[in-house]
Design a protein around this motif. Structure first.
Motif, PDB file in Angstrom:
ATOM      1  N   GLN A 547      53.077 -35.477  91.482  1.00  0.00           N
ATOM      2  CA  GLN A 547      54.512 -35.584  91.748  1.00  0.00           C
ATOM      3  C   GLN A 547      55.295 -35.727  90.455  1.00  0.00           C
ATOM      4  OE1 GLN A 547      55.922 -39.432  92.085  1.00  0.00           O
ATOM      5  NE2 GLN A 547      57.534 -38.281  91.078  1.00  0.00           N
ATOM      6  N   SER A 548      54.757 -36.507  89.521  1.00  0.00           N
ATOM      7  CA  SER A 548      55.449 -36.745  88.258  1.00  0.00           C
ATOM      8  C   SER A 548      55.610 -35.462  87.461  1.00  0.00           C
ATOM      9  CB  SER A 548      54.665 -37.779  87.435  1.00  0.00           C
ATOM     10  OG  SER A 548      55.232 -37.943  86.159  1.00  0.00           O
ATOM     11  N   ILE A 549      54.520 -34.724  87.319  1.00  0.00           N
ATOM     12  CA  ILE A 549      54.620 -33.505  86.512  1.00  0.00           C
ATOM     13  C   ILE A 549      55.466 -32.450  87.217  1.00  0.00           C
ATOM     14  CG2 ILE A 549      52.520 -32.376  87.383  1.00  0.00           C
ATOM     15  CD1 ILE A 549      52.033 -31.394  84.529  1.00  0.00           C
ATOM     16  N   LEU A 550      55.416 -32.406  88.545  1.00  0.00           N
ATOM     17  CA  LEU A 550      56.233 -31.439  89.275  1.00  0.00           C
ATOM     18  C   LEU A 550      57.718 -31.769  89.137  1.00  0.00           C
ATOM     19  CD1 LEU A 550      54.085 -30.950  92.488  1.00  0.00           C
ATOM     20  CD2 LEU A 550      54.585 -29.220  90.761  1.00  0.00           C
ATOM     21  N   GLN A 551      58.054 -33.055  89.179  1.00  0.00           N
ATOM     22  CA  GLN A 551      59.457 -33.429  89.009  1.00  0.00           C
ATOM     23  C   GLN A 551      59.948 -33.048  87.624  1.00  0.00           C
ATOM     24  OE1 GLN A 551      61.318 -37.159  90.504  1.00  0.00           O
ATOM     25  NE2 GLN A 551      61.444 -37.699  88.347  1.00  0.00           N
ATOM     26  N   ASP A 552      59.129 -33.309  86.605  1.00  0.00           N
ATOM     27  CA  ASP A 552      59.545 -32.950  85.252  1.00  0.00           C
ATOM     28  C   ASP A 552      59.618 -31.436  85.069  1.00  0.00           C
ATOM     29  OD1 ASP A 552      59.855 -35.539  84.556  1.00  0.00           O
ATOM     30  OD2 ASP A 552      57.993 -35.726  83.440  1.00  0.00           O
ATOM     31  N   GLN A 553      58.728 -30.713  85.739  1.00  0.00           N
ATOM     32  CA  GLN A 553      58.815 -29.255  85.687  1.00  0.00           C
ATOM     33  C   GLN A 553      60.078 -28.765  86.385  1.00  0.00           C
ATOM     34  OE1 GLN A 553      55.144 -27.640  87.198  1.00  0.00           O
ATOM     35  NE2 GLN A 553      54.038 -28.040  85.291  1.00  0.00           N
TER      36      GLN A 553
END
Length: 763
Positions: A547-553
């Motif tokens: 979720q964290s990396i997807l939000q930053d992406q």
């Protein structure tokens, strides 16, 4: 800025008729395909979109939801610098600063998250300073060369600095394993092994972003409100769409609030803790036990208890939509102001045998459970000791926390199916085209210029993490059967898309910890509690870090930053942050151990070790004792009904919404309600009332009736306040708690018996 609309499920975000998205109602789960004439809106963003004579351009912009069109630029400059010398210096600084603050906060009862708003604003000023002062010198290191100052500090450099900090300037779930082993079992992991453990668990979750990115990232209707909020702040800082005078005024307000909160926070945090919990009722009857229980915010109900400590409030009141704050406060009232006194005064569900608001484990007679006796020298379950000591018991509030935890997990899947199945099916149809950029909205068209992160990067990262964890399992006494680790990885991967969908539309992160503990307990009962926690970390990181990396992406998507630069920036942040996390863990345990393990009580109630203690409890219950033994006791019987509640509640809300669409039953998101009911408020219950009042003014009154003021100052004020508090905590740590611990002398506002003046008859 979580957006949620008042219309029925058939409405679409892009068809919203309000001037901005309304945070009072949730984002619809059924975006329709109805068309709408948006020429007037296109004219408003003509400076970003360019000429509107091209019908294809008009159509691509129309496909972007209205709220995104209002906050995100529809143009791009691919020539802007991204990964520069300035980026590495600034990202390393902000990652290191945040890693210290966040890791300290994990051990405290109350804490303030390391504000990414602060990183956005401070890095903007420092980046511009570097661009004005650094020489334009070419540096040649043989294998590569770079320019110290390639020109003005670009918005894409700015974004990447913040994304690196978002990844590395936070604590990580690996801390659970390292801390619990050391605090409660005096097993200190080798520093190298501990650091690689934390890297492996974090990056395992990153590798699982490959599962959800096509499903959750490109669809324009999945707006990821938290990412949209950050994007809006970037544009505010750079003065896009407003005059220079307004931008300067915003910055003056920001710095005024920051310094004001910084100096004020020394009072509740160190000098004058009385202001942290204003137990009004205790002022009229300070030596009454009943009044103490009702009014105290430190171990009591916190009824009519207010706080002037920003760490008990934080900027969530300026970020979370009003409807979610209402749900959260209702859950708090039901949990702490209704169920707690019922259990306390009637004794129901063990309310008189055990402390109601405690996160410790107890024996049947109410004494503290000697849990270390339940493990043999080789780390297995001691059946004989268990028969002699009896079953493990917990506080009443912890019991219903587990009950609602079961309801939360199942409710999430039922909620998605009932309110989001059409959206899910529409996305699947796009995925069947086997094209990464099958969506033809303006932002996806702009991002198609950049190279995607190749799948083999994710696969390589996964393989490295998987092998590292297997090696650690066999060499570092993690007490985890290797085959349960494999199952944890598989089950964790299955949660990425459904849980990510909820987060993408509501900015609410659903906890999966209680469910993961239960699964492990049935697979491997009688194993060391640390093994259960390792499983929980592995299965949880798959979802949380994905979720964290997807939000930053998604932030990179909105700001038109190369996906590869975004991905590598996150890895870089963790590369720096994890070793610092470990160093802080060592310092905190070495200096605060008596408070954290329960040997002594912190007079301020801050270094309670609430987080590691809670994780240990669940590891003992599910990993060591196991649910089969645990649930044979009558007191645990009602917990099973949580599964049924999680299934039926969203069904009921859905049927009521279909029958009475104007009554807005769709606003009562059962998953968010159950997740808030799962929260443990035992040690500090002084913040929710003040937060609710603050949220009313920020996200209801100002949003509706002073909207221009809200747009200009809401996020900036929240960012400044969080930043001021974070700097206060860091200053107290450096000047009063690092080299030499300097305690605040006792005085009226720092009463060692009760800082709230809630003495009870025993004082």
């Amino acid at each position: 800025m979580t957006s949620e609309k008042r219309s029925s499920e058939s409405s679409s975000i892009r068809d919203e008729k309000f001037p901005v998205e309304d945070p009072v109602a949730p984002i619809p789960h059924f975006p329709s395909e109805n068309k709408k004439d948006i020429k007037n809106e296109l004219n408003a963003i003509e400076s970003d979109a360019g000429s509107l004579g091209d019908g294809e351009l008009e159509e691509s912009i129309r496909l972007v939801p209205k709220v995104v069109r209002e906050l995100v630029s529809m143009d791009d400059d691919p020539t802007l610098p991204t990964v520069t010398f300035r980026y590495f210096i600034l990202s390393a600084f902000f990652v290191a600063l945040g890693a210290v603050i966040s890791q300290i906060s994990w051990f405290r009862t109350t804490s303030a998250s390391y504000s990414m708003f602060f990183v956005q604003i401070a890095s903007y000023w420092l980046g511009n300073l570097m661009s004005r002062t650094l020489p334009c010198t070419e540096v040649n290191l043989g294998l590569f060369k770079f320019n110290l100052n390639p020109g003005p500090f670009s918005v894409k450099e700015h974004v990447l600095v913040t994304l690196a900090a978002s990844a590395g300037a936070t604590s990580n779930l690996g801390e659970i394993i390292v801390s619990v082993k050391d605090l409660f079992y005096h097993e200190q992991m080798h520093p190298v092994a501990a650091i690689f453990l934390m890297w492996a668990t974090i990056w395992m979750g990153y590798s699982f972003a490959a599962i959800g990115r096509s499903f959750l990232l490109y669809d324009p209707d999945l707006i990821w409100p938290s990412a949209l909020m950050q994007t809006a702040l970037y544009r505010t800082l750079r003065g896009e769409g407003q005059s220079l005078d307004i931008s300067k005024k915003q910055m003056r307000v920001f710095w005024a609030v920051l310094f004001g909160v910084f100096f004020w926070s020394f009072l509740p945090e160190y000098v004058f803790p009385f202001t942290a919990s204003l137990a009004v009722l205790c002022w009229f009857a300070p030596r009454n036990d009943t009044v103490k229980f009702i009014s105290s915010g430190l171990g009591g109900m916190g009824f009519l208890n207010f706080t002037l400590d920003w760490s008990n409030i934080t900027s969530t009141i300026m970020v979370s939509p009003w409807w979610t704050q209402v749900i959260g406060f209702v859950a708090f009232v039901l949990s702490v102001w209704v169920l707690v006194p019922i259990a306390h005064f009637t004794g129901v569900w063990g309310g008189q045998r055990f402390p109601i608001m405690s996160n410790r484990l107890f024996m049947a007679n109410g004494s503290r459970y000697p849990f270390t006796e339940l493990t043999t020298s080789d780390g297995h379950f001691n059946e004989q000791a268990f028969e002699e000591l009896g079953n493990v018991y917990m506080s009443t509030q912890n019991l219903w926390g587990i009950f609602f935890g079961y309801a939360t997990f199942l409710s999430a899947f039922v909620q998605i199916f009932l309110f989001g199945r059409q959206k899910i099916w529409s996305t699947i149809q796009h995925l069947r085209q086997r094209k990464q950029h099958s969506f033809k909205d303006r932002l996806n068209v702009l991002m198609s210029k950049y190279e995607e992160v190749p799948l083999w990067w994710y696969i390589t990262l996964f393989a490295c993490c998987f092998v590292t964890m297997i090696v650690l399992i066999f060499t570092q006494d993690l007490y985890l059967p290797w085959w349960t680790y494999v199952i944890g990885v598989v089950l964790g991967a299955l949660t990425v898309v459904p849980m990510g969908f909820i987060y993408a539309v509501s900015a609410y992160q659903v906890s999966t910890g209680t469910w993961n503990e239960l699964i492990y307990g049935y697979m491997a009962p009688g194993t060391h509690p640390v093994g259960s926690l390792v499983y929980r970390v592995v299965a949880g990181q798959c979802w949380y870090r994905a979720q964290s990396i997807l939000q930053d992406q998604k932030v990179g998507h909105y700001m038109k930053v190369s996906p590869r630069a975004t991905f590598l920036s996150q890895l870089w942040g963790n590369l720096i942050g994890v070793p610092i996390n470990y160093a802080v863990i060592r310092w905190v345990i070495d200096t605060k151990r008596p408070y954290l393990d329960g040997t002594e009580k912190d007079p301020l109630g801050q270094w309670s070790g609430q987080a590691p203690q809670s994780y240990l409890n669940q590891g003992i219950q599910y990993g060591l004792v196991g649910p089969t033994r645990l649930f044979r006791d009558q007191i645990y019987g009602p917990l099973r009904w949580g599964f049924l509640l999680g299934i039926l509640a969203p069904v009921l809300m859905y049927l009521l919404h279909r029958r009475f669409p104007r009554a807005k039953f769709n606003l009562w998101h059962s998953t968010i309600f159950f997740s808030n009911m799962e929260n443990f408020y035992g040690n500090v219950s002084t913040g929710p009332l003040s937060s609710f009042i603050g949220g009313f003014f920020c996200m209801y009154y100002f949003f509706r009736y002073k909207h221009k003021t809200w747009v200009k100052y809401n996020y900036l004020t929240g960012a400044a306040a969080d930043t001021g508090l974070s700097l206060t905590i860091l200053a107290i740590f450096i000047f009063f708690g690092s080299a030499k611990i300097i305690e605040m002398p006792a005085w009226w506002g720092n009463d060692p018996d009760s800082v709230e003046k809630c003495y009870g008859s025993g004082n």
